[in-house]
Motif scaffolding. Sequence first.
Motif, PDB file in Angstrom:
ATOM      1  N   GLY A  10      54.630 -18.678  20.723  1.00 27.11           N
ATOM      2  CA  GLY A  10      53.689 -17.994  20.974  1.00 27.11           C
ATOM      3  C   GLY A  10      53.345 -17.100  21.619  1.00 27.11           C
ATOM      4  O   GLY A  10      53.686 -15.984  21.362  1.00 27.11           O
ATOM      5  N   ALA A  63      47.824 -19.130  25.099  1.00 26.94           N
ATOM      6  CA  ALA A  63      49.564 -19.178  24.480  1.00 26.94           C
ATOM      7  C   ALA A  63      50.432 -19.588  25.698  1.00 26.94           C
ATOM      8  O   ALA A  63      51.323 -19.829  25.470  1.00 26.94           O
ATOM      9  CB  ALA A  63      49.407 -18.752  23.072  1.00 26.94           C
ATOM     10  N   ILE A  67      53.775 -21.754  26.020  1.00 31.41           N
ATOM     11  CA  ILE A  67      55.129 -21.392  25.811  1.00 31.41           C
ATOM     12  C   ILE A  67      56.023 -21.656  27.413  1.00 31.41           C
ATOM     13  O   ILE A  67      57.183 -22.475  27.342  1.00 31.41           O
ATOM     14  CB  ILE A  67      55.362 -19.842  25.651  1.00 31.41           C
ATOM     15  N   TYR A  79      57.541 -15.339  23.373  1.00 30.01           N
ATOM     16  CA  TYR A  79      56.190 -15.153  23.366  1.00 30.01           C
ATOM     17  C   TYR A  79      55.562 -13.697  23.080  1.00 30.01           C
ATOM     18  O   TYR A  79      56.428 -12.752  23.216  1.00 30.01           O
ATOM     19  CB  TYR A  79      55.777 -14.603  24.557  1.00 30.01           C
ATOM     20  N   TYR A 156      53.240 -20.445  17.534  1.00 28.17           N
ATOM     21  CA  TYR A 156      51.476 -21.544  17.918  1.00 28.17           C
ATOM     22  C   TYR A 156      50.289 -20.144  18.552  1.00 28.17           C
ATOM     23  O   TYR A 156      51.162 -19.430  19.137  1.00 28.17           O
ATOM     24  CB  TYR A 156      52.242 -21.830  19.018  1.00 28.17           C
ATOM     25  N   GLU A 158      46.431 -19.687  19.705  1.00 25.43           N
ATOM     26  CA  GLU A 158      45.351 -19.329  20.113  1.00 25.43           C
ATOM     27  C   GLU A 158      44.228 -18.473  19.210  1.00 25.43           C
ATOM     28  O   GLU A 158      43.862 -17.810  19.260  1.00 25.43           O
ATOM     29  CB  GLU A 158      45.829 -19.125  21.905  1.00 25.43           C
TER      30      GLU A 158
END
Length: 333
Positions: A10, A63, A67, A79, A156, A158
């Motif tokens: 993330g 995010a 995670i 992350y 991923y 945000e």
Amino acid sequence: MTSAKYDVLGIGNAIFDVLVQADDKFLAVHEMTKGGMALIDEARATAIYKAMGPATEMSGGSAANTIVGLASLGARTAYIGKVKDDQIGTLYTHDIRAAGVAFDTKPATGGPATGCSYILVTPDGERTMNTYLGAAQDLTPDDIDAAAVAASSIVYLEGYLWDPASAKEAFVKASKIAHDAKRQVALTLSDAFCVGRYRAEFLDLMRTGTVDLIFANEAELTSLYETADFDAALRQLGQDIKLGVVTRSEKGCVVTSGDGVVAVPAHKIEKLVDTTGAGDLFAAGFLFGLVRNAGYENAGKLGAMAAAEVIQHIGARPQVSLKDLAGKNGLPV
């Protein structure tokens, strides 16, 4: 394609959450738009904090919450997000690592403090966020760990990251690295007001294939296509993205892909306490189902289960093992 070191990585705004229960009158007095996220400066942050009642303080960030939820389900996670080397930044780093997440972004030594979001939770469970980005806005392309991104099955991102310009560049860089490594890129639209600010750019990210998977809620989807017609917006989403997932609160979710549309019901809850993190944890469950090849319906059920857990208590991160919870509900782990 080499095997992945991480299931999901993330990238987001590393934000510390300050949550307090308040009434609609408090929102009105402080001119807050209920249910939204407003960006604020340090002076406004100080004023809001001073006016708030007793608070619950914990690590957050959209995010990052996703995670942490994935890690709770048993996924291998990492992350990328920026904090400062201050007291809150140290606490944030501890929290995310303690959750089992790889977090190696170097903290800022100068500049603004670690970001904070002042979250007002009204009696109906709705959350209203006032976010001071602080150090989070100083995430740059240099903070993107290319090796970690390339070694992650899904990256991923945000939508809130689209506010700071340097973070936007970091986002695009990560997407290119991921696609060069034949990985998938997912984006959550984050907030209807965020969509309002960056509608054209989000549509471009989808239509150019910069992102492969979109998460949105009903308000974000209808804002994206500037229509009150949910079905029409969903059809357009299906044309613009390989995989689209739309949450509809108590109505569950719908998944649109080349295989058609799949509807999944919401998970039953006993009491709605705080909607903070509902979308974040839904994404965690869905992404987990995706990396486990559980199928879209099971992925939706995992998302609904994770969201149901987090909305029944204060705070945006799970308070029980989601892996154990999935097992009790007969869902794939």
